[in-house]
Structure formats: C-alpha cells, structure tokens
Design a protein around this motif. Structure first.
Motif, PDB file in Angstrom:
ATOM      1  N   ALA A  12      11.857   2.928   6.564  1.00  0.00           N
ATOM      2  CA  ALA A  12      11.234   2.003   5.610  1.00  0.00           C
ATOM      3  C   ALA A  12       9.745   2.293   5.517  1.00  0.00           C
ATOM      4  O   ALA A  12       9.095   2.590   6.524  1.00  0.00           O
ATOM      5  CB  ALA A  12      11.458   0.560   6.042  1.00  0.00           C
ATOM      6  N   SER A  13       9.221   2.199   4.312  1.00  0.00           N
ATOM      7  CA  SER A  13       7.794   2.387   4.103  1.00  0.00           C
ATOM      8  C   SER A  13       7.328   1.461   2.986  1.00  0.00           C
ATOM      9  O   SER A  13       8.124   0.724   2.415  1.00  0.00           O
ATOM     10  CB  SER A  13       7.477   3.858   3.788  1.00  0.00           C
ATOM     11  N   ALA A  14       6.010   1.505   2.715  1.00  0.00           N
ATOM     12  CA  ALA A  14       5.468   0.553   1.748  1.00  0.00           C
ATOM     13  C   ALA A  14       4.356   1.164   0.912  1.00  0.00           C
ATOM     14  O   ALA A  14       3.474   1.842   1.429  1.00  0.00           O
ATOM     15  CB  ALA A  14       4.926  -0.670   2.483  1.00  0.00           C
ATOM     16  N   PHE A  15       4.414   0.872  -0.374  1.00  0.00           N
ATOM     17  CA  PHE A  15       3.294   1.102  -1.265  1.00  0.00           C
ATOM     18  C   PHE A  15       2.504  -0.212  -1.230  1.00  0.00           C
ATOM     19  O   PHE A  15       2.943  -1.225  -1.770  1.00  0.00           O
ATOM     20  CB  PHE A  15       3.755   1.418  -2.681  1.00  0.00           C
ATOM     21  N   VAL A  16       1.385  -0.201  -0.541  1.00  0.00           N
ATOM     22  CA  VAL A  16       0.566  -1.403  -0.357  1.00  0.00           C
ATOM     23  C   VAL A  16      -0.472  -1.435  -1.468  1.00  0.00           C
ATOM     24  O   VAL A  16      -1.255  -0.494  -1.617  1.00  0.00           O
ATOM     25  CB  VAL A  16      -0.118  -1.393   1.023  1.00  0.00           C
ATOM     26  N   VAL A  17      -0.476  -2.521  -2.237  1.00  0.00           N
ATOM     27  CA  VAL A  17      -1.369  -2.626  -3.393  1.00  0.00           C
ATOM     28  C   VAL A  17      -2.256  -3.862  -3.283  1.00  0.00           C
ATOM     29  O   VAL A  17      -1.932  -4.831  -2.601  1.00  0.00           O
ATOM     30  CB  VAL A  17      -0.579  -2.658  -4.723  1.00  0.00           C
ATOM     31  N   SER A  18      -3.395  -3.787  -3.966  1.00  0.00           N
ATOM     32  CA  SER A  18      -4.319  -4.916  -4.120  1.00  0.00           C
ATOM     33  C   SER A  18      -5.161  -4.613  -5.352  1.00  0.00           C
ATOM     34  O   SER A  18      -4.939  -3.604  -6.035  1.00  0.00           O
ATOM     35  CB  SER A  18      -5.215  -5.074  -2.883  1.00  0.00           C
ATOM     36  N   SER A  19      -6.151  -5.432  -5.591  1.00  0.00           N
ATOM     37  CA  SER A  19      -7.067  -5.183  -6.708  1.00  0.00           C
ATOM     38  C   SER A  19      -7.851  -3.890  -6.495  1.00  0.00           C
ATOM     39  O   SER A  19      -8.436  -3.364  -7.442  1.00  0.00           O
ATOM     40  CB  SER A  19      -8.029  -6.355  -6.882  1.00  0.00           C
ATOM     41  N   ARG A  20      -7.840  -3.340  -5.275  1.00  0.00           N
ATOM     42  CA  ARG A  20      -8.540  -2.083  -4.977  1.00  0.00           C
ATOM     43  C   ARG A  20      -7.682  -0.860  -5.253  1.00  0.00           C
ATOM     44  O   ARG A  20      -8.177   0.260  -5.159  1.00  0.00           O
ATOM     45  CB  ARG A  20      -9.001  -2.078  -3.519  1.00  0.00           C
ATOM     46  N   GLY A  21      -6.396  -1.034  -5.533  1.00  0.00           N
ATOM     47  CA  GLY A  21      -5.517   0.105  -5.795  1.00  0.00           C
ATOM     48  C   GLY A  21      -4.364   0.142  -4.822  1.00  0.00           C
ATOM     49  O   GLY A  21      -3.676  -0.860  -4.622  1.00  0.00           O
ATOM     50  N   VAL A  22      -4.178   1.303  -4.202  1.00  0.00           N
ATOM     51  CA  VAL A  22      -3.043   1.524  -3.300  1.00  0.00           C
ATOM     52  C   VAL A  22      -3.547   2.215  -2.028  1.00  0.00           C
ATOM     53  O   VAL A  22      -4.482   3.016  -2.080  1.00  0.00           O
ATOM     54  CB  VAL A  22      -1.939   2.354  -4.003  1.00  0.00           C
ATOM     55  N   ILE A  23      -2.913   1.886  -0.921  1.00  0.00           N
ATOM     56  CA  ILE A  23      -3.272   2.475   0.382  1.00  0.00           C
ATOM     57  C   ILE A  23      -2.531   3.793   0.595  1.00  0.00           C
ATOM     58  O   ILE A  23      -1.329   3.883   0.350  1.00  0.00           O
ATOM     59  CB  ILE A  23      -2.881   1.518   1.539  1.00  0.00           C
ATOM     60  N   LEU A  24      -3.270   4.797   1.055  1.00  0.00           N
ATOM     61  CA  LEU A  24      -2.677   6.033   1.559  1.00  0.00           C
ATOM     62  C   LEU A  24      -3.307   6.331   2.912  1.00  0.00           C
ATOM     63  O   LEU A  24      -4.450   5.960   3.168  1.00  0.00           O
ATOM     64  CB  LEU A  24      -2.937   7.214   0.622  1.00  0.00           C
ATOM     65  N   LEU A  25      -2.552   7.009   3.746  1.00  0.00           N
ATOM     66  CA  LEU A  25      -3.073   7.440   5.040  1.00  0.00           C
ATOM     67  C   LEU A  25      -2.728   8.908   5.248  1.00  0.00           C
ATOM     68  O   LEU A  25      -1.743   9.406   4.716  1.00  0.00           O
ATOM     69  CB  LEU A  25      -2.528   6.582   6.177  1.00  0.00           C
TER      70      LEU A  25
END
Length: 180
Positions: free
Chosen positions: A50-63
């Motif tokens: 399982a994984s996640a596309f984490v979003v907010s008003s700043r865009g999306v998180i990548l690592l």
C-alpha cells in the motif's frame, strides 16, 4: 462490504490511466483469488502493498527512495492485522511525519505491479491522502529527502511509471476533485 469484497469493488471501479495500469488491475484481481493472505510477504513472494499520493494546497509529496534512489510516493508493506487503507496512513506518517487522512471514503486511485526486493513482486495499491500543507519531517531511519512538489515538478522528477497517475491526479486537483 467486507475487506476482500470491498477491495475487489474498488479495483474494478478504477479507470486505468494506461495499459500498464490496466494489466496491473487485472493481475491484482487475479492475485486476490489465490489461496492465503494476499498481503503476507513471508509466505508468498507475490503480495499486495500500500502507498499514498499525499496531496495538499502545496501539491503532492514525493520522497527519494533510500535504496533505489528514485522519487516515489510513501508506501510499503501491510502489517499483520492491518488493511491497506491503514497501511497507507501508517507508511505516510512514518516516511513523511505528516498526519494524513483519507478524503472521506478511502480513494483507491491507482494500482501498479512491479518487482520488489528479494525477487518479490509487489501489487501496489495507491490511495489518495490529504495532509496539512506543512513541511515533512520523516522519522529517523527514513529517507530525509521528502518534499512537496507542484504536479508539473512531480511528473518531471518521479519514477517514470508514476507520470500518468500523477498527471491524472494533478488534473483532478486543479478542478478541486481530489477529495471525492
């Protein structure tokens, strides 16, 4: 709806972004019919993650993945007694330090089957999560390179297999359609 039945319905409701995802959905649906726990990495080298596309008003998180050196979304294995929706939340917290949430009912957004370590195959269930637009603070031992990207920046930096999914997510975000 119970776990496997609900997961099957979620998989069947995804509109694939490309042929790779179409094949991944079919393979994951087939994997659900095998005997045993589809999340158990100890007894089967073909298991769901399982994984996640984490979003907010700043865009999306990548690592930047610590071992592979590629830019991806947070995620990992599903622990015993945990469902994939919970695993996406836990992995996000561990890898980003962000207390994310599902945007209402869990949104299974994308699926990808790919090689994992130790000759395993990962059937990755990718959820959309919403987080506060604060700076990430990953736990010790996790990748220190975790950042918010606007969607154009994310598609320019990410692992190539993520481009179509991130493009679709970015389009939904532009019209305010991420949280439904």
């Amino acid at each position: 709806m119970t776990g496997p039945v609900r997961l099957r319905a979620q998989l069947e409701s995804i509109s694939p972004v490309d042929q790779r995802e179409e094949a991944s959905i079919a393979a994951t649906l087939a994997r659900l019919s095998w005997p045993g726990d589809p999340f158990d990495q100890a007894t089967n080298e073909h298991h769901l993650t399982a994984s996640a596309f984490v979003v907010s008003s700043r865009g999306v998180i990548l690592l930047r993945h610590r071992r592979l050196g590629i830019w991806v979304q947070p995620g990992g294995h599903v622990d015993v007694g945990e469902g994939p929706e919970e695993a996406a939340l836990r992995e996000t917290l561990e890898e980003t330090g962000l207390a994310a949430r599902h945007p209402g009912p869990a949104l299974l957004f994308h699926v990808d089957v790919h090689p994992g370590p130790h000759e395993h195959t990962h059937y990755d269930l990718r959820y959309v999560l919403v987080a506060p637009p604060i700076d990430p603070s990953p736990a010790k031992g996790e990748s220190p390179e975790v950042y918010w990207f606007d969607f154009a920046g994310a598609t320019g930096r990410c692992e190539p297999a993520l481009v179509n999914a991130l493009t679709k997510l970015g389009q939904r975000a532009q019209v305010g359609n991420v949280e439904d």
